[in-house]
Motif scaffolding. Structure first.
Motif, PDB file in Angstrom:
ATOM      1  N   TRP A 103      43.309  43.075  38.571  1.00 21.11           N
ATOM      2  CA  TRP A 103      42.168  43.859  38.105  1.00 21.11           C
ATOM      3  C   TRP A 103      40.870  43.098  38.363  1.00 21.11           C
ATOM      4  O   TRP A 103      40.752  41.927  38.029  1.00 21.11           O
ATOM      5  CB  TRP A 103      42.290  44.144  36.608  1.00 21.11           C
ATOM      6  N   GLU A 104      39.895  43.798  38.972  1.00 23.44           N
ATOM      7  CA  GLU A 104      38.567  43.237  39.188  1.00 23.44           C
ATOM      8  C   GLU A 104      37.532  44.201  38.616  1.00 23.44           C
ATOM      9  O   GLU A 104      37.653  45.419  38.748  1.00 23.44           O
ATOM     10  CB  GLU A 104      38.315  43.004  40.677  1.00 23.44           C
ATOM     11  N   ARG A 105      36.525  43.646  37.990  1.00 20.72           N
ATOM     12  CA  ARG A 105      35.465  44.463  37.393  1.00 20.72           C
ATOM     13  C   ARG A 105      34.750  45.238  38.486  1.00 20.72           C
ATOM     14  O   ARG A 105      34.273  44.677  39.476  1.00 20.72           O
ATOM     15  CB  ARG A 105      34.491  43.564  36.639  1.00 20.72           C
ATOM     16  N   SER A 106      34.680  46.536  38.321  1.00 20.57           N
ATOM     17  CA  SER A 106      34.057  47.409  39.315  1.00 20.57           C
ATOM     18  C   SER A 106      32.536  47.298  39.266  1.00 20.57           C
ATOM     19  O   SER A 106      31.939  47.073  38.205  1.00 20.57           O
ATOM     20  CB  SER A 106      34.482  48.859  39.070  1.00 20.57           C
ATOM     21  N   PRO A 120      35.656  36.772  36.446  1.00 21.01           N
ATOM     22  CA  PRO A 120      37.034  36.371  36.745  1.00 21.01           C
ATOM     23  C   PRO A 120      37.904  37.583  37.041  1.00 21.01           C
ATOM     24  O   PRO A 120      37.514  38.727  36.808  1.00 21.01           O
ATOM     25  CB  PRO A 120      37.478  35.672  35.452  1.00 21.01           C
ATOM     26  N   ILE A 121      39.091  37.309  37.567  1.00 20.47           N
ATOM     27  CA  ILE A 121      40.072  38.344  37.906  1.00 20.47           C
ATOM     28  C   ILE A 121      41.193  38.308  36.878  1.00 20.47           C
ATOM     29  O   ILE A 121      41.608  37.237  36.425  1.00 20.47           O
ATOM     30  CB  ILE A 121      40.625  38.106  39.319  1.00 20.47           C
ATOM     31  N   LEU A 122      41.711  39.475  36.520  1.00 17.32           N
ATOM     32  CA  LEU A 122      42.805  39.589  35.560  1.00 17.32           C
ATOM     33  C   LEU A 122      44.066  40.032  36.286  1.00 17.32           C
ATOM     34  O   LEU A 122      44.040  40.963  37.092  1.00 17.32           O
ATOM     35  CB  LEU A 122      42.457  40.613  34.468  1.00 17.32           C
ATOM     36  N   ALA A 123      45.185  39.359  36.007  1.00 17.92           N
ATOM     37  CA  ALA A 123      46.493  39.774  36.514  1.00 17.92           C
ATOM     38  C   ALA A 123      47.350  40.221  35.346  1.00 17.92           C
ATOM     39  O   ALA A 123      47.313  39.631  34.264  1.00 17.92           O
ATOM     40  CB  ALA A 123      47.177  38.635  37.259  1.00 17.92           C
ATOM     41  N   SER A 124      48.155  41.260  35.562  1.00 21.22           N
ATOM     42  CA  SER A 124      49.053  41.766  34.530  1.00 21.22           C
ATOM     43  C   SER A 124      50.418  42.058  35.135  1.00 21.22           C
ATOM     44  O   SER A 124      50.537  42.307  36.334  1.00 21.22           O
ATOM     45  CB  SER A 124      48.485  43.045  33.897  1.00 21.22           C
ATOM     46  N   THR A 125      51.460  42.011  34.297  1.00 24.93           N
ATOM     47  CA  THR A 125      52.805  42.339  34.764  1.00 24.93           C
ATOM     48  C   THR A 125      53.431  43.407  33.894  1.00 24.93           C
ATOM     49  O   THR A 125      53.202  43.464  32.682  1.00 24.93           O
ATOM     50  CB  THR A 125      53.729  41.096  34.756  1.00 24.93           C
TER      51      THR A 125
END
Length: 365
Positions: A266-269, A253-258
């Protein structure tokens, strides 16, 4: 505004608007998608059923409500706030208002957050330095979890229902829901955890921190598998976190932050030495007040104090900007099938947008 421009093709259109008498503090859809609830700083709770049926639930006071949530089976709606009282309504209520349960708390502290177990009718809420878990069906306390270092500032159930993470000063604690008496796992931080979020596969636990960092821990077989990743360099504390759905063609999954007016995706490299790759989404000119991924998609909605709700296609490109709250938006939430998006405003505005090919339920009226 910065950088990106909105597409002229309109994907979402407003199909309902209303208002509460004060700042909309929280909104939430029932898991079945047949009800939308909103609460306000004036202590109101509004429940919409199919748009045409509006119920303003009776409350004994006008103390601000800070949070609300539906249970996983949609039978209960809980709300808590500054009145040191926890309200729980039971549905369905046929033509009448739903039956209500009122729990007076033996504490001077507010109820800042409420959250339901993802499978059971267990309700978690914070009271000062504790998080309490109640079985709403039997109306009994299951456990009281101490967070000695400070007030419990945030908490989140893992989607598989096995863990409850609680954050505050100096980090987070993760309890095993099968053995509440077992010592919790400690996520130690030099500052405070102010936002916690599990990924939809329960594999990652992200913590947004007061010291302008994000900590991500990977979990395998019920245990943290390695040292946490730490992301730095933000302009302010991390206020909100959101994970995308885990799609069939995506391994992670993708993580969004503010932080302040900025959003980072953020995406796992693929490179294990890098950890997570980030990209910035720029369009808000004031603080971002809420973010959420569309269910079963990786499109992101963000609501800001600048009065904009932005729709980001695949969490990359700005495709549409929605308005309707002149003094700014305060919260938002997706319909569980992703067909509608609701947002609340700082002057009591409540708006619902739907895709132009509106379907059943909350359709254009």
């Amino acid at each position: 505004m910065l950088g990106l421009k909105s597409s002229s093709r309109q994907i979402w259109q407003k199909n309902w608007s209303g208002s509460l008498s004060d700042y909309v503090t929280a909104i939430g859809w029932s898991p079945q998608g047949d009800m939308l609830a909103a609460c306000s700083a004036a202590g109101e709770v509004l429940v919409l059923r199919e748009l045409s049926d509006r119920s303003l639930l009776d409350l004994p006071s006008q103390d601000s409500l800070n949070s609300l949530a539906f249970s996983a089976d949609g039978r209960y709606l809980a709300a808590g706030g500054q009145g040191k009282t926890l309200f729980v309504w039971q549905f369905p209520g046929s033509e009448e208002l739903p039956a209500s349960l009122v729990f007076s708390l033996p504490s001077k502290h507010w109820v800042e957050h409420v959250a339901w177990h993802p499978q059971l009718n267990w309700l978690a809420f914070n009271v000062g330095r504790y998080v309490q878990v109640w079985d709403t069906t039997s109306q009994r306390v299951i456990t009281t979890l101490p967070f000695e270092a400070s007030s419990a500032l945030c908490f989140d159930w893992s989607p598989d229902g096995k863990f409850l993470a609680v954050g505050g000063y100096q980090g987070a604690k993760v309890w095993n829901c099968l053995d509440w008496d077992d010592d919790p796992y400690l996520v130690e931080l030099p500052s405070a955890s102010v936002a916690l979020s599990w990924s939809p596969d329960s594999r990652y636990l992200a913590s947004g921190n007061m010291d302008r960092t994000i900590t991500v821990i990977e979990w395998q077989d019920g245990q943290p598998s390695a040292q946490p990743w730490v992301m730095r360099g933000f302009p302010g504390k991390i206020r909100y976190l959101a994970w995308s759905s885990l799609l069939p063609n995506a391994s992670k999954p993708i993580l969004a932050s503010t932080s302040v007016e900025g959003i980072v995706i953020w995406e796992r490299s693929l490179n294990p030495l890098v950890g997570w790759d980030g990209r910035v989404l720029e369009n808000h000119t004031q603080a971002v007040e809420a973010i959420a991924f569309q269910p079963q998609a990786i499109h992101l909605a963000s609501a800001g104090a600048d009065g904009l709700v932005n729709i980001w296609q695949k969490a990359k490109h700005l495709t549409q900007t929605l308005t309707g709250a002149n003094q700014g938006f305060s919260c938002l939430g997706w319909h569980p099938k992703g067909q509608s998006l609701a947002a609340g405003g700082k002057q009591g505005e409540l708006l619902i947008w739907s895709q132009t090919q509106a379907g059943k339920g909350f359709s254009k009226v």
